[in-house]
Design a protein around this motif. Structure first.
Motif, mmCIF file in Angstrom:
data_model
loop_
_atom_site.group_PDB
_atom_site.id
_atom_site.type_symbol
_atom_site.label_atom_id
_atom_site.label_comp_id
_atom_site.label_asym_id
_atom_site.label_seq_id
_atom_site.Cartn_x
_atom_site.Cartn_y
_atom_site.Cartn_z
ATOM 1 N N GLN A 137 0.674 -1.073 -0.034
ATOM 2 C CA GLN A 137 0.070 0.085 -0.085
ATOM 3 C C GLN A 137 0.855 1.246 0.034
ATOM 4 O OE1 GLN A 137 -3.574 0.652 2.051
ATOM 5 N NE2 GLN A 137 -4.185 -0.869 0.516
ATOM 6 N N ARG A 138 0.228 2.064 -0.883
ATOM 7 C CA ARG A 138 1.154 3.575 -0.583
ATOM 8 C C ARG A 138 0.464 4.591 -0.021
ATOM 9 N NH1 ARG A 138 2.949 6.241 -6.267
ATOM 10 N NH2 ARG A 138 4.513 4.913 -6.214
ATOM 11 N N ILE A 139 0.575 5.146 1.150
ATOM 12 C CA ILE A 139 -0.129 6.350 1.881
ATOM 13 C C ILE A 139 0.364 7.666 1.544
ATOM 14 C CG2 ILE A 139 -0.861 6.663 4.211
ATOM 15 C CD1 ILE A 139 -1.264 3.549 3.533
ATOM 16 N N VAL A 140 -0.490 8.363 1.289
ATOM 17 C CA VAL A 140 0.060 9.798 1.045
ATOM 18 C C VAL A 140 -0.552 10.690 2.334
ATOM 19 C CG1 VAL A 140 -2.110 10.493 -0.461
ATOM 20 C CG2 VAL A 140 -0.135 11.905 -0.671
ATOM 21 N N LEU A 141 0.282 11.709 2.683
ATOM 22 C CA LEU A 141 0.006 12.280 3.801
ATOM 23 C C LEU A 141 0.023 13.742 3.486
ATOM 24 C CD1 LEU A 141 1.547 9.768 5.011
ATOM 25 C CD2 LEU A 141 2.356 11.190 6.888
ATOM 26 N N PHE A 142 -0.893 14.683 3.949
ATOM 27 C CA PHE A 142 -0.581 15.977 4.003
ATOM 28 C C PHE A 142 -0.968 16.742 5.350
ATOM 29 C CE2 PHE A 142 -4.811 17.887 2.722
ATOM 30 C CZ PHE A 142 -5.592 16.727 2.422
ATOM 31 N N SER A 143 -0.389 17.865 5.798
ATOM 32 C CA SER A 143 -0.568 18.377 7.128
ATOM 33 C C SER A 143 -1.518 19.538 6.952
ATOM 34 C CB SER A 143 0.852 18.622 7.789
ATOM 35 O OG SER A 143 1.509 19.897 6.937
ATOM 36 N N VAL A 144 -2.137 19.840 8.107
ATOM 37 C CA VAL A 144 -3.082 20.840 8.062
ATOM 38 C C VAL A 144 -2.448 22.200 7.597
ATOM 39 C CG1 VAL A 144 -5.031 19.759 9.597
ATOM 40 C CG2 VAL A 144 -2.992 21.434 10.552
ATOM 41 N N THR A 145 -1.245 22.198 8.174
ATOM 42 C CA THR A 145 -0.437 23.387 7.637
ATOM 43 C C THR A 145 -0.256 23.861 6.209
ATOM 44 O OG1 THR A 145 1.719 22.372 8.215
ATOM 45 C CG2 THR A 145 0.657 23.686 10.187
ATOM 46 N N PRO A 155 -2.430 15.843 -8.063
ATOM 47 C CA PRO A 155 -3.528 14.765 -8.164
ATOM 48 C C PRO A 155 -2.805 13.282 -8.425
ATOM 49 C CG PRO A 155 -3.396 16.036 -10.092
ATOM 50 C CD PRO A 155 -2.720 16.607 -9.198
ATOM 51 N N THR A 156 -1.820 13.421 -9.079
ATOM 52 C CA THR A 156 -1.118 11.911 -9.547
ATOM 53 C C THR A 156 -0.580 11.120 -8.335
ATOM 54 O OG1 THR A 156 -0.325 12.807 -11.534
ATOM 55 C CG2 THR A 156 0.678 10.856 -10.913
ATOM 56 N N ILE A 157 -0.159 11.956 -7.240
ATOM 57 C CA ILE A 157 0.351 10.973 -6.115
ATOM 58 C C ILE A 157 -0.827 10.671 -5.414
ATOM 59 C CG2 ILE A 157 0.649 12.961 -4.520
ATOM 60 C CD1 ILE A 157 3.196 10.003 -4.821
ATOM 61 N N PHE A 158 -1.840 11.168 -5.505
ATOM 62 C CA PHE A 158 -3.130 10.967 -4.718
ATOM 63 C C PHE A 158 -3.911 9.727 -5.321
ATOM 64 C CE2 PHE A 158 -2.203 14.791 -2.383
ATOM 65 C CZ PHE A 158 -2.890 14.342 -0.844
ATOM 66 N N ASN A 159 -3.808 9.947 -6.797
ATOM 67 C CA ASN A 159 -4.742 8.839 -7.575
ATOM 68 C C ASN A 159 -3.634 7.451 -7.439
ATOM 69 O OD1 ASN A 159 -6.543 9.927 -8.979
ATOM 70 N ND2 ASN A 159 -5.189 11.273 -10.234
ATOM 71 N N THR A 160 -2.366 7.468 -7.322
ATOM 72 C CA THR A 160 -1.595 6.342 -7.211
ATOM 73 C C THR A 160 -1.538 5.733 -5.795
ATOM 74 O OG1 THR A 160 0.602 7.543 -7.192
ATOM 75 C CG2 THR A 160 -0.438 6.835 -9.224
ATOM 76 N N SER A 161 -2.179 6.278 -4.736
ATOM 77 C CA SER A 161 -2.151 6.051 -3.445
ATOM 78 C C SER A 161 -3.411 5.443 -2.931
ATOM 79 C CB SER A 161 -1.601 7.214 -2.604
ATOM 80 O OG SER A 161 -0.483 7.687 -2.864
ATOM 81 N N ASP A 162 -3.371 4.589 -1.866
ATOM 82 C CA ASP A 162 -4.349 3.928 -1.324
ATOM 83 C C ASP A 162 -5.296 4.435 -0.395
ATOM 84 O OD1 ASP A 162 -3.948 1.309 -2.909
ATOM 85 O OD2 ASP A 162 -1.998 1.535 -2.043
ATOM 86 N N LEU A 163 -4.547 5.287 0.315
ATOM 87 C CA LEU A 163 -5.238 6.051 1.347
ATOM 88 C C LEU A 163 -4.539 7.367 1.724
ATOM 89 C CD1 LEU A 163 -6.525 5.935 4.430
ATOM 90 C CD2 LEU A 163 -4.558 5.027 5.304
ATOM 91 N N ALA B 34 -0.707 11.886 -19.210
ATOM 92 C CA ALA B 34 -1.056 13.070 -18.745
ATOM 93 C C ALA B 34 -0.896 12.779 -17.263
ATOM 94 C CB ALA B 34 -2.348 13.634 -18.895
ATOM 95 N N ARG B 35 -1.092 11.672 -16.868
ATOM 96 C CA ARG B 35 -1.074 11.101 -15.268
ATOM 97 C C ARG B 35 0.321 10.201 -15.069
ATOM 98 N NH1 ARG B 35 -6.564 11.657 -12.261
ATOM 99 N NH2 ARG B 35 -7.618 13.156 -13.720
ATOM 100 N N SER B 36 1.319 10.489 -16.052
ATOM 101 C CA SER B 36 2.501 9.638 -15.617
ATOM 102 C C SER B 36 3.258 10.223 -14.686
ATOM 103 C CB SER B 36 3.416 9.377 -16.921
ATOM 104 O OG SER B 36 3.626 10.789 -17.297
ATOM 105 N N GLY B 37 2.984 11.387 -14.284
ATOM 106 C CA GLY B 37 3.905 12.028 -13.392
ATOM 107 C C GLY B 37 5.095 12.712 -14.005
ATOM 108 N N VAL B 38 5.172 12.569 -15.174
ATOM 109 C CA VAL B 38 6.388 13.301 -15.892
ATOM 110 C C VAL B 38 5.950 14.245 -16.786
ATOM 111 C CG1 VAL B 38 8.172 12.722 -17.592
ATOM 112 C CG2 VAL B 38 7.529 10.872 -15.825
ATOM 113 N N VAL B 39 6.753 15.401 -16.610
ATOM 114 C CA VAL B 39 6.559 16.485 -17.566
ATOM 115 C C VAL B 39 7.249 16.673 -18.977
ATOM 116 C CG1 VAL B 39 6.686 19.233 -17.455
ATOM 117 C CG2 VAL B 39 5.934 17.640 -15.400
ATOM 118 N N ALA B 40 6.821 16.679 -19.966
ATOM 119 C CA ALA B 40 7.244 16.353 -21.437
ATOM 120 C C ALA B 40 8.366 17.394 -21.492
ATOM 121 C CB ALA B 40 6.119 16.789 -22.420
ATOM 122 N N GLU B 41 8.285 18.715 -21.335
ATOM 123 C CA GLU B 41 9.239 19.665 -21.260
ATOM 124 C C GLU B 41 10.683 19.340 -20.373
ATOM 125 O OE1 GLU B 41 5.989 20.230 -20.957
ATOM 126 O OE2 GLU B 41 5.462 20.773 -22.904
ATOM 127 N N ALA B 42 10.377 18.924 -19.374
ATOM 128 C CA ALA B 42 11.415 18.382 -18.504
ATOM 129 C C ALA B 42 12.042 17.233 -18.740
ATOM 130 C CB ALA B 42 11.103 18.438 -16.975
#
Lengths: 225, 117
Positions: A137-145, A155-163, B34-42
């Motif tokens: 499982q991949r868990i993504v954290l973010f803090s209230v600050t 969005p990508t890290i949230f899309n690929t995480s489980d919780l 678009a959701r690969s996490g990789v930016v084309a220009e970079a």
């Protein structure tokens, strides 16, 4: 004179990483080790949460952690105070962990007897999204600050995480953190994503988190300790 | 900046693939979701740095960007995810969506040049 021709091929650019990750996932499954990776921006409280988590789980489970950091072993030393086995992965200039780094960090110790292995990624919400580490499982954290809109910005890290875990929830009122809009932000990038609110400092939400982990482990393994 | 890691992986992959074909690689075609996490220009900038000193020194990188696609969890309609935020299904209104495309990070073709002296 020269001529150019097009050769069609098909190959995943991260084939090598994905292959190593697949091998790791198979090994973890065979040994019934539940592997949890934690990702967040720097300072979101990964280490603090992990410290508390190791302490709580240690009573019943065999636990260990791998900690990725650009430099210094400060986090690893902090975590070692929990009494759990901790190994540092210094990534140097690399801004994320890769599967091969995890594989190398598993050499020479008895990780197979673990119930839980935690992997703390380098503080970064962008790069770790692309690299499979073979975790359960991949868990993504973010803090209230950090503000309520973190999920919308990454969005990508949230899309690929489980919780998703909102950390430092004890500070929510002080920093005027809007829980409803944070939940809405998570829902907008991933409607079915489970979400926990935790303060490692006060213990709020820790029990729910522990239950989540035990449930995850129960789905995969029979207890060893 | 993980694009440099990606570029190095890309170059290793191309060198392996090209080994089976005669000639020189002039261009590398890749598909980038678009959701690969990789930016084309970079990635393009990283490629220019990473190809230095390899047999791809003069090879060009041609990036085809692939939009993200979702499949409705209720009625299984597929639709494009044009923004990063989630949308509800236009057919049944369900917010449950599975990402089925947009994570592409793959080499699709090599332009090979045969030189005749």
């Amino acid at each position: 004179m020269s001529s150019t021709r097009l050769v069609e091929v098909r190959r995943n650019i991260l084939k090598q990483n994905d292959q190593v990750a697949r091998e790791l996932r198979d090994q973890f499954a065979a040994a019934e080790v539940t592997v949890i990776s934690l990702v967040s921006s720097p300072g979101a409280g990964k280490t603090r949460l992990l410290e508390e988590t190791l302490l709580r789980l240690r009573a019943q489970f065999a636990v260990a952690a791998l900690v990725g950091d650009l430099a210094t072993d400060n986090d690893a030393r902090r975590l070692a105070r929990s009494g759990a086995f901790v190994r540092q992965i210094v990534t140097g200039t690399v801004c994320h962990l890769e599967a091969a780094m995890v594989r190398d960090a598993l050499v020479g110790w008895d990780w197979q007897s673990l119930d839980f292995l935690f992997i703390e990624n380098v503080g970064n919400l962008v790069c770790p999204a692309t690299f499979d580490l073979g975790e359960s499982q991949r868990i993504v954290l973010f803090s209230v600050t950090e503000g309520e809109d973190k999920p919308l910005k990454y969005p990508t890290i949230f899309n690929t995480s489980d919780l998703a875990i909102i950390t430092k929830i004890d500070l929510a009122e002080v920093v005027e953190f809007n829980r409803a809009s944070a939940r809405e932000a998570v829902r907008r990038v991933r409607p079915d994503m489970p979400l926990l609110e935790i303060s490692a400092k006060t213990g709020q939400g820790m029990e729910e988190w522990q239950l989540y982990l035990e449930r995850e482990h129960g789905r995969r393994a029979t207890r060893k300790t | 900046m993980h694009e440099l890691s990606i570029a190095l992986n890309l170059i290793d992959g191309v060198i392996e693939l090209a080994a089976g074909h005669p000639g020189t690689v002039r261009a590398v075609h890749i598909r980038l979701g678009a959701r690969s996490g990789v930016v084309a220009e970079a990635l393009e900038s990283a490629f220019v740095i990473a190809r230095h000193g390899t047999c791809l020194e003069h090879a060009e990188l041609k990036v085809e960007k692939v939009p993200a696609r979702g499949r409705c969890g209720e009625c299984h309609t597929e639709y494009l995810l044009l923004s990063d935020a989630w949308v509800v299904c236009a057919v049944c209104g369900s917010p449950v969506c599975e990402v089925v495309g947009g994570r592409e990070l793959e080499i699709t073709a090599l332009e090979m040049e045969d030189s005749h002296e």
